[in-house]
Design an enzyme around this catalytic site. Structure first.
Site, PDB file in Angstrom:
ATOM      1  N   THR A  64       0.853  -1.185   0.000  1.00 50.97           N
ATOM      2  CA  THR A  64       0.000   0.000   0.000  1.00 50.97           C
ATOM      3  C   THR A  64       0.895   1.245   0.000  1.00 50.97           C
ATOM      4  OG1 THR A  64      -0.189  -0.121   2.409  1.00 50.97           O
ATOM      5  CG2 THR A  64      -1.951  -1.164   1.115  1.00 50.97           C
ATOM      6  N   THR A 101       1.480   4.448   1.560  1.00 52.26           N
ATOM      7  CA  THR A 101       2.254   4.993   2.685  1.00 52.26           C
ATOM      8  C   THR A 101       3.145   3.926   3.295  1.00 52.26           C
ATOM      9  OG1 THR A 101       0.535   6.618   3.143  1.00 52.26           O
ATOM     10  CG2 THR A 101       2.094   6.162   4.920  1.00 52.26           C
ATOM     11  N   CYS A 102       2.629   2.718   3.387  1.00 56.80           N
ATOM     12  CA  CYS A 102       3.399   1.615   3.982  1.00 56.80           C
ATOM     13  C   CYS A 102       4.667   1.340   3.174  1.00 56.80           C
ATOM     14  CB  CYS A 102       2.539   0.355   4.061  1.00 56.80           C
ATOM     15  SG  CYS A 102       0.999   0.583   4.988  1.00 56.80           S
ATOM     16  N   SER A 103       4.544   1.362   1.857  1.00 54.90           N
ATOM     17  CA  SER A 103       5.672   1.049   0.970  1.00 54.90           C
ATOM     18  C   SER A 103       6.622   2.225   0.759  1.00 54.90           C
ATOM     19  CB  SER A 103       5.162   0.591  -0.399  1.00 54.90           C
ATOM     20  OG  SER A 103       4.504  -0.651  -0.292  1.00 54.90           O
TER      21      SER A 103
END
Length: 171
Positions: free
Chosen positions: A52, A54-56
């Protein structure tokens, strides 16, 4: 919801192992949370989902970047926990170059997220029940710092914040 001073709940997490060794076979391996944290200092960050935005782009790369500093501050291991299966977490870890730095721990059925009370319902977005975005410092199974994000936020669970807390708590 879990809070500072609480013990981590009992439970299992899975990790995709790329290289066989130390009693771990290739592929998904199941680990007992209580056994992994006993006598150790673990930086754990949870997030809604692998691959996803922001996560990545921010969350995982920050912990990979701060790995050496977190180790110098006294952290034994860094875990990324997400409600995904071990295969997805393994593939994401390869893409994010986490090997030897961040353990990509799968909470496939959200059991760990539920047990900690750190769930996020993203059903309206087609993602179902997920982990909230957070970070925590765990020492011998006890939560010493906890940073839980508000919905859609990325302000307090970053690696820099947890590094500052680790320097204070572990020194």
């Amino acid at each position: 919801m879990i809070k500072v001073g609480d013990r981590l709940p009992a439970g299992k997490l899975q990790e995709f192992i790329e290289v066989e060794g130390d009693g771990c076979s290739l592929g998904p391996n199941t680990f007992d949370v209580e056994s992994l944290v006993a006598g150790r200092r673990i930086a754990i960050f949870g997030l809604p989902g692998a691959f996803t935005p922001t996560c990545s782009a921010k969350h995982v790369p920050g912990y990979v970047e701060k790995f050496d500093e977190l180790r110098r501050a006294g952290v034994d291991e860094i875990w990324c926990v997400s409600v995904n299966d071990a295969f997805v977490m393994g593939a994401w870890g390869r893409e994010q170059r986490t090997a030897g730095k961040v353990r990509m721990m799968a909470d496939g059925s959200a059991d760990f997220a539920k047990a900690t009370g750190l769930t996020l319902d993203l059903s309206a977005r087609g993602l179902g029940l997920r982990s909230n975005r957070y970070s925590m410092l765990v020492v011998d199974g006890v939560v010493k710092a906890l940073n839980v994000e508000g919905p859609g936020q990325f302000e307090v669970s970053d690696a820099g914040t947890l590094l500052s807390q680790a320097k204070q708590i572990l020194s």
